[in-house]
Design a protein around this motif. Structure first.
Motif, PDB file in Angstrom:
ATOM      1  N   MET A  41       3.761  -9.048 -18.618  1.00 15.80           N
ATOM      2  CA  MET A  41       2.856  -8.443 -17.658  1.00 15.80           C
ATOM      3  C   MET A  41       3.657  -7.505 -16.757  1.00 15.80           C
ATOM      4  N   THR A  42       3.072  -6.333 -16.486  1.00 16.77           N
ATOM      5  CA  THR A  42       3.723  -5.395 -15.583  1.00 16.77           C
ATOM      6  C   THR A  42       3.236  -5.623 -14.167  1.00 16.77           C
ATOM      7  N   THR A  43       4.053  -5.265 -13.236  1.00 18.84           N
ATOM      8  CA  THR A  43       3.716  -5.399 -11.827  1.00 18.84           C
ATOM      9  C   THR A  43       2.656  -4.381 -11.445  1.00 18.84           C
ATOM     10  N   LEU A  44       1.733  -4.799 -10.595  1.00 15.26           N
ATOM     11  CA  LEU A  44       0.718  -3.888 -10.085  1.00 15.26           C
ATOM     12  C   LEU A  44       1.243  -3.219  -8.821  1.00 15.26           C
ATOM     13  N   VAL A  45       1.127  -1.899  -8.784  1.00 15.70           N
ATOM     14  CA  VAL A  45       1.490  -1.128  -7.599  1.00 15.70           C
ATOM     15  C   VAL A  45       0.281  -0.280  -7.231  1.00 15.70           C
ATOM     16  N   VAL A  46      -0.175  -0.421  -5.989  1.00 16.06           N
ATOM     17  CA  VAL A  46      -1.321   0.340  -5.500  1.00 16.06           C
ATOM     18  C   VAL A  46      -0.901   1.061  -4.232  1.00 16.06           C
ATOM     19  N   THR A  47      -1.148   2.369  -4.189  1.00 15.46           N
ATOM     20  CA  THR A  47      -0.882   3.130  -2.975  1.00 15.46           C
ATOM     21  C   THR A  47      -2.148   3.877  -2.578  1.00 15.46           C
ATOM     22  N   CYS A  48      -2.357   3.984  -1.282  1.00 15.40           N
ATOM     23  CA  CYS A  48      -3.489   4.738  -0.740  1.00 15.40           C
ATOM     24  C   CYS A  48      -2.945   5.854   0.126  1.00 15.40           C
ATOM     25  N   GLU A  49      -3.449   7.051  -0.106  1.00 15.15           N
ATOM     26  CA  GLU A  49      -3.029   8.216   0.663  1.00 15.15           C
ATOM     27  C   GLU A  49      -4.272   8.895   1.233  1.00 15.15           C
ATOM     28  N   HIS A  50      -4.317   8.999   2.546  1.00 16.40           N
ATOM     29  CA  HIS A  50      -5.450   9.659   3.191  1.00 16.40           C
ATOM     30  C   HIS A  50      -5.201  11.161   3.236  1.00 16.40           C
ATOM     31  N   LEU A  51      -6.041  11.896   2.544  1.00 13.81           N
ATOM     32  CA  LEU A  51      -6.004  13.343   2.587  1.00 13.81           C
ATOM     33  C   LEU A  51      -7.166  13.805   3.453  1.00 13.81           C
ATOM     34  N   ALA A  52      -7.224  15.071   3.754  1.00 19.02           N
ATOM     35  CA  ALA A  52      -8.245  15.578   4.680  1.00 19.02           C
ATOM     36  C   ALA A  52      -9.664  15.240   4.229  1.00 19.02           C
ATOM     37  N   ALA A  53      -9.964  15.420   2.955  1.00 16.71           N
ATOM     38  CA  ALA A  53     -11.341  15.287   2.493  1.00 16.71           C
ATOM     39  C   ALA A  53     -11.599  14.051   1.638  1.00 16.71           C
ATOM     40  N   LEU A  54     -10.560  13.212   1.431  1.00 14.95           N
ATOM     41  CA  LEU A  54     -10.721  12.073   0.532  1.00 14.95           C
ATOM     42  C   LEU A  54      -9.575  11.087   0.709  1.00 14.95           C
ATOM     43  N   THR A  55      -9.717   9.945   0.058  1.00 22.06           N
ATOM     44  CA  THR A  55      -8.626   8.984  -0.030  1.00 22.06           C
ATOM     45  C   THR A  55      -8.209   8.895  -1.486  1.00 22.06           C
ATOM     46  N   LEU A  56      -6.919   9.054  -1.747  1.00 25.78           N
ATOM     47  CA  LEU A  56      -6.366   8.962  -3.087  1.00 25.78           C
ATOM     48  C   LEU A  56      -5.744   7.585  -3.260  1.00 25.78           C
ATOM     49  N   VAL A  57      -6.222   6.863  -4.260  1.00 26.16           N
ATOM     50  CA  VAL A  57      -5.696   5.538  -4.587  1.00 26.16           C
ATOM     51  C   VAL A  57      -5.013   5.642  -5.941  1.00 26.16           C
ATOM     52  N   SER A  58      -3.716   5.393  -5.969  1.00 25.97           N
ATOM     53  CA  SER A  58      -2.962   5.430  -7.221  1.00 25.97           C
ATOM     54  C   SER A  58      -2.686   4.002  -7.668  1.00 25.97           C
ATOM     55  N   VAL A  59      -3.034   3.722  -8.921  1.00 22.20           N
ATOM     56  CA  VAL A  59      -2.890   2.375  -9.470  1.00 22.20           C
ATOM     57  C   VAL A  59      -1.932   2.443 -10.651  1.00 22.20           C
ATOM     58  N   SER A  60      -0.915   1.583 -10.613  1.00 21.60           N
ATOM     59  CA  SER A  60       0.082   1.555 -11.668  1.00 21.60           C
ATOM     60  C   SER A  60       0.266   0.119 -12.148  1.00 21.60           C
ATOM     61  N   GLY A  61       0.283  -0.060 -13.461  1.00 24.55           N
ATOM     62  CA  GLY A  61       0.500  -1.387 -14.038  1.00 24.55           C
ATOM     63  C   GLY A  61      -0.786  -1.987 -14.560  1.00 24.55           C
ATOM     64  N   GLU A  62      -0.777  -3.304 -14.676  1.00 25.18           N
ATOM     65  CA  GLU A  62      -1.911  -4.042 -15.206  1.00 25.18           C
ATOM     66  C   GLU A  62      -2.724  -4.650 -14.069  1.00 25.18           C
ATOM     67  N   VAL A  63      -4.058  -4.542 -14.171  1.00 28.84           N
ATOM     68  CA  VAL A  63      -4.945  -5.171 -13.200  1.00 28.84           C
ATOM     69  C   VAL A  63      -5.630  -6.330 -13.912  1.00 28.84           C
ATOM     70  N   ASP A  64      -5.357  -7.547 -13.433  1.00 31.05           N
ATOM     71  CA  ASP A  64      -5.945  -8.721 -14.056  1.00 31.05           C
ATOM     72  C   ASP A  64      -6.218  -9.783 -12.995  1.00 31.05           C
ATOM     73  N   VAL A  65      -6.595 -10.960 -13.447  1.00 26.41           N
ATOM     74  CA  VAL A  65      -6.993 -12.028 -12.537  1.00 26.41           C
ATOM     75  C   VAL A  65      -5.870 -12.418 -11.565  1.00 26.41           C
ATOM     76  N   THR A  66      -4.626 -12.192 -11.952  1.00 32.28           N
ATOM     77  CA  THR A  66      -3.514 -12.592 -11.091  1.00 32.28           C
ATOM     78  C   THR A  66      -3.279 -11.634  -9.925  1.00 32.28           C
ATOM     79  N   ASN A  67      -3.820 -10.402 -10.015  1.00 31.33           N
ATOM     80  CA  ASN A  67      -3.504  -9.431  -8.968  1.00 31.33           C
ATOM     81  C   ASN A  67      -4.675  -8.539  -8.552  1.00 31.33           C
ATOM     82  N   SER A  68      -5.871  -8.790  -9.058  1.00 29.50           N
ATOM     83  CA  SER A  68      -7.009  -7.929  -8.700  1.00 29.50           C
ATOM     84  C   SER A  68      -7.317  -7.992  -7.206  1.00 29.50           C
ATOM     85  N   ASP A  69      -7.000  -9.120  -6.557  1.00 30.97           N
ATOM     86  CA  ASP A  69      -7.197  -9.199  -5.104  1.00 30.97           C
ATOM     87  C   ASP A  69      -6.288  -8.221  -4.366  1.00 30.97           C
TER      88      ASP A  69
END
Length: 119
Positions: free
Chosen positions: A1-29
């Protein structure tokens, strides 16, 4: 299993959420928490999924809940560059028509900035 990395960046007109890795029951929270902290009512959320390699039903639930919340708040959820394995999950669960999916991050950002997404 790969580590989940989530970053949020607030831009002027939107929020950019970058998701890297696997999203599963162990890390979806972890994904849910990052999105809840990063969400701004009425603003589009663009998810860059170019580095998300797996999505299970708990991750799908986060995406659908985020979509519903964004619509309720007058915003939108736009998914960009969905990889083959997560795409397959979206396809077999028949949610592709409910979500706004763009082939590249550039397309999704342009749609969000230009108000081309549907709320």
């Amino acid at each position: 299993m790969t580590t989940l990395v989530v970053t949020c960046e607030h831009l002027a007109a939107l929020t950019l959420v970058s998701v890297s890795g696997e999203v599963d029951v162990t890390n979806s929270d972890q994904l849910r928490s990052a999105v809840e902290e990063g969400r701004r009512p009425g603003m589009p959320l663009v998810f860059d999924l170019s580095a998300m390699t797996f999505l299970d039903s708990t991750g799908l639930s986060v995406l659908l809940d985020t979509h519903t919340a964004a619509q309720r708040e007058g915003g939108a959820l736009l998914l960009a560059d969905v990889q083959p394995m997560p795409w397959r999950i979206l396809q077999i669960t028949d949610v592709l028509s409910r979500l706004q999916i763009y082939p590249t991050l550039e397309h999704a950002l342009n749609a969000a900035i230009n108000g081309e997404q549907t709320a």
